[in-house]
Structures are given as C-alpha cells and as structure tokens.
Design an enzyme around this catalytic site. Sequence first.
Site, PDB file in Angstrom:
ATOM      1  N   ARG A  19       0.881  -1.184   0.000  1.00 42.65           N
ATOM      2  CA  ARG A  19       0.000   0.000   0.000  1.00 42.65           C
ATOM      3  C   ARG A  19       0.908   1.220   0.000  1.00 42.65           C
ATOM      4  NH1 ARG A  19      -5.102   1.532   3.744  1.00 42.65           N
ATOM      5  NH2 ARG A  19      -5.962   0.086   2.210  1.00 42.65           N
ATOM      6  N   HIS A  75      -7.548   0.677  -6.143  1.00 39.66           N
ATOM      7  CA  HIS A  75      -7.702  -0.178  -4.950  1.00 39.66           C
ATOM      8  C   HIS A  75      -8.376  -1.482  -5.403  1.00 39.66           C
ATOM      9  CE1 HIS A  75      -7.739  -1.382  -0.913  1.00 39.66           C
ATOM     10  NE2 HIS A  75      -8.554  -0.499  -0.364  1.00 39.66           N
ATOM     11  N   GLN A 108     -10.098  -4.107  -2.907  1.00 42.72           N
ATOM     12  CA  GLN A 108     -11.364  -3.611  -2.364  1.00 42.72           C
ATOM     13  C   GLN A 108     -12.497  -3.828  -3.369  1.00 42.72           C
ATOM     14  OE1 GLN A 108     -12.092  -2.021   0.788  1.00 42.72           O
ATOM     15  NE2 GLN A 108     -14.121  -2.532   0.019  1.00 42.72           N
ATOM     16  N   ASP A 113     -17.283   7.143  -0.812  1.00 41.73           N
ATOM     17  CA  ASP A 113     -15.973   7.055  -0.164  1.00 41.73           C
ATOM     18  C   ASP A 113     -15.667   8.432   0.423  1.00 41.73           C
ATOM     19  OD1 ASP A 113     -13.415   6.273   0.617  1.00 41.73           O
ATOM     20  OD2 ASP A 113     -12.541   6.480  -1.393  1.00 41.73           O
ATOM     21  N   CYS A 134     -16.160   1.542   1.175  1.00 45.91           N
ATOM     22  CA  CYS A 134     -14.951   0.741   1.434  1.00 45.91           C
ATOM     23  C   CYS A 134     -14.505   0.852   2.886  1.00 45.91           C
ATOM     24  CB  CYS A 134     -13.833   1.181   0.504  1.00 45.91           C
ATOM     25  SG  CYS A 134     -13.505   2.958   0.553  1.00 45.91           S
ATOM     26  N   ARG A 176     -13.251  -8.819   2.572  1.00 51.38           N
ATOM     27  CA  ARG A 176     -11.856  -8.547   2.197  1.00 51.38           C
ATOM     28  C   ARG A 176     -10.997  -9.767   2.535  1.00 51.38           C
ATOM     29  NH1 ARG A 176      -9.926  -3.291   1.916  1.00 51.38           N
ATOM     30  NH2 ARG A 176      -8.017  -4.294   1.205  1.00 51.38           N
TER      31      ARG A 176
HETATM   32  N1  NVA Z   1      -9.994   6.770  -1.096  1.00 54.32           N
HETATM   33  C1  NVA Z   1      -9.577   6.284   0.211  1.00 54.32           C
HETATM   34  C2  NVA Z   1      -9.816   4.805   0.308  1.00 54.32           C
HETATM   35  C3  NVA Z   1      -9.488   4.206   1.656  1.00 54.32           C
HETATM   36  C4  NVA Z   1      -9.695   2.723   1.687  1.00 54.32           C
HETATM   37  C5  NVA Z   1      -8.119   6.643   0.432  1.00 54.32           C
HETATM   38  O1  NVA Z   1      -7.318   6.444  -0.476  1.00 54.32           O
HETATM   39  O2  NVA Z   1      -7.791   7.119   1.535  1.00 54.32           O
HETATM   40  N1   CP Z   2     -11.000  -0.245   2.852  1.00 56.29           N
HETATM   41  C1   CP Z   2      -9.716  -0.255   3.247  1.00 56.29           C
HETATM   42  O1   CP Z   2      -8.792  -0.515   2.462  1.00 56.29           O
HETATM   43  O2   CP Z   2      -9.546  -0.031   4.578  1.00 56.29           O
HETATM   44  P1   CP Z   2      -8.173   0.213   5.322  1.00 56.29           P
HETATM   45  O3   CP Z   2      -7.645   1.550   4.896  1.00 56.29           O
HETATM   46  O4   CP Z   2      -8.518   0.150   6.788  1.00 56.29           O
HETATM   47  O5   CP Z   2      -7.213  -0.886   4.937  1.00 56.29           O
END
Ligand code: NVA
Ligand code: CP
Length: 309
Positions: free
Chosen positions: A107, A134, A137, A229, A269, A297
């Site tokens: 990530r 993502h 997800q 989101d 998500c 997940r």
């Molecule tokens: N769009 C959000 C998704 C988190 C799972 C982010 O990137 O912070």
């Molecule tokens: N939805 C998701 O990826 O959650 P986290 O940021 O907690 O991993």
Amino acid sequence: MVSMKGKSLIEINHLSLEEIWQIFDLTSSLKQKQITGEEHHLLKGKTLGMIFSKPSTRTRVSFEVGIYHLGGIGLYFNQNDLQLKKSENISDTAIVLSRYLDGIMIRTFDHQDVVDLAKYGSIPVINGLTDLHHPCQVLTDLYTVYEKRRTLRGLKLAYIGDGNNMAHSLLHGCSKVGMDIVIASPSGYMPLKEVVEESKVNADYMGSKIEITDDPVAAVKNADIIYTDVWASMGQEKEALERKKQFMKFQVNPELVKGAKSDYLFMHCLPAHRGEEVVNEVIDSSNSIVFDEAENRLHVQKAIMALVM
Ligand code: NVA
Ligand code: CP
C-alpha cells in the site's frame, strides 16, 4: 481454468473476466471452509511481505490473518522499516525481497512504485491501494454484491463522491463484469479520463453503460447499489476543509437515496467519515452492507493469494 500463478494484481483491468470469476469461485469455497472449520492450508510455509506507506485497518488485518489461515506467514513493514526509496532503489529492493518472500502486498502513494516492484521482482505483487487504484477492495465489493444478488450483469451502481482510487477501480471492475456504473463527482474532482476510456472499452464489450456526471440526484435514479468514499483520501488531509465545501451536495443522506430502488444496497470501502460523505441514517440502515463488505476482504484476498502465490 487459467493459471494465475505468478501473476501480480496491480489493477483490475489486467484481469480477464474468467480470472475474476475464478477468484470468486475460490472465495466461496474458502469462506465455506472457514465457516465449517475445515483446514485450508493452500499456502503452507509461504511468506507474504506487507509494505505499508499509509495507515490501514482492514487491508493490514485481513491480509495478515488471511495468509495465516492459508498456512503461511505475513511480515509487516511500515515505510520506516525498509531501505526502500531511502537508501535503496525499487529495483534492488524488489530483487532482494524476491529471494526471501513468495509474495508482496504493498500500500503506497505512487502507483508507479507498485508497477516497478512487480517489474523488477520475480514474485507476485498485490496492490493494497495506491493513489490510483484499490483493486482488492473492488474485487471484494463485486463479490459481496454477487453474494447478495446472485448476479452482477445488468445491475446499476451509482458512485457518489470523489473521482479517486475507489472510483477508478469501480469503473474498471463494474465494466469488466457488465454492471452499469454512474460516477457523480463535483467538477474538478472527476475520475481520470484515461481510466474512463479504458472502462468504456470493457463496457462496450459487455453491453453495459458508463456515465460520468456532476448530478448526484440523477446518478442514483433506479440504482441497485449506492457507493461512496471519503472526500479527502489519505495524503489529502490538507485539502479536507476545501473539499468539504465542494462535496456537500454529494452527501449520501436519506433525501438522496430516495431516488434509488427501494432495496438498494449501500456500500462504502470504509473508513467512513460519518456526517460527511454519508450520514448514520444511511450507513446504519438495513440497506447497508458495509460490514459484510469489510469481512469479505479476508475471504477474497485469501483466494487472490492462493491463486497467485
Ligand atoms: N480513497 C480512500 C480509500 C481508503 C480505503 C483513500 O485512499 O484514503
Ligand atoms: N477499505 C480499506 O482498504 O480499509 P483500510 O484503509 O482500513 O485498509
């Protein structure tokens, strides 16, 4: 059955429809085995490196628990733990990690880092979120809709909010499986044209529809699924105040959801910023499936790891 062994999961558009359904089939079987307590050590003795340059609850815990359920072990690294991009370039890190590990989940911010890690390494790399995509997800989201509705093709998903990584992966994912998708974002926050174009190619092939609009009310009309989101993603915290102003019209609240089908599914998500992109009356309603979505997940990623590692 196509073999996915050795394949990296960088974005959904790199998967064929057959591969997506293969992931879902294995997900169902692994989920069932976990429920009945049947051992499923498909990755006995295997190691997964998990690199996190951003925080995470779901991704971190579900991957770590998932690899353990499969008989392997996960190693967690936050961005300060590795030499990566500090005193060592990506290609050297990729080559070295490939000599120790059987797979990497990462990530990070820059999507290109994930592409490079996969390019220079010789083990599968799984994208656990970048600024652009993502995929884990959205594969989970599609699987969860399939669990609830026993079909995907022909359903309409309305995504209300920022044209961000979630919007991009939803565009790829929905269009791949033949779902109609409408994205409603404020102007200036629309999804990338390139991702929309790629998704239109998929949609044309599947006979489904893609629409990009700045009108959330029109977008949710007759929707089977309403998805949202956060307005400011990880790394955009400084823009949060400005974004709140720009996105207020895009809040998913009882008034907005009136236009959807009465049995619409609400998805997110998570993490959710309650009171911003969604209010409690919606996320806590009987239409909401956010916690089944979060649970899945684990099951979907176990299937992904078992297939590629
Ligand atoms: N769009 C959000 C998704 C988190 C799972 C982010 O990137 O912070
Ligand atoms: N939805 C998701 O990826 O959650 P986290 O940021 O907690 O991993």
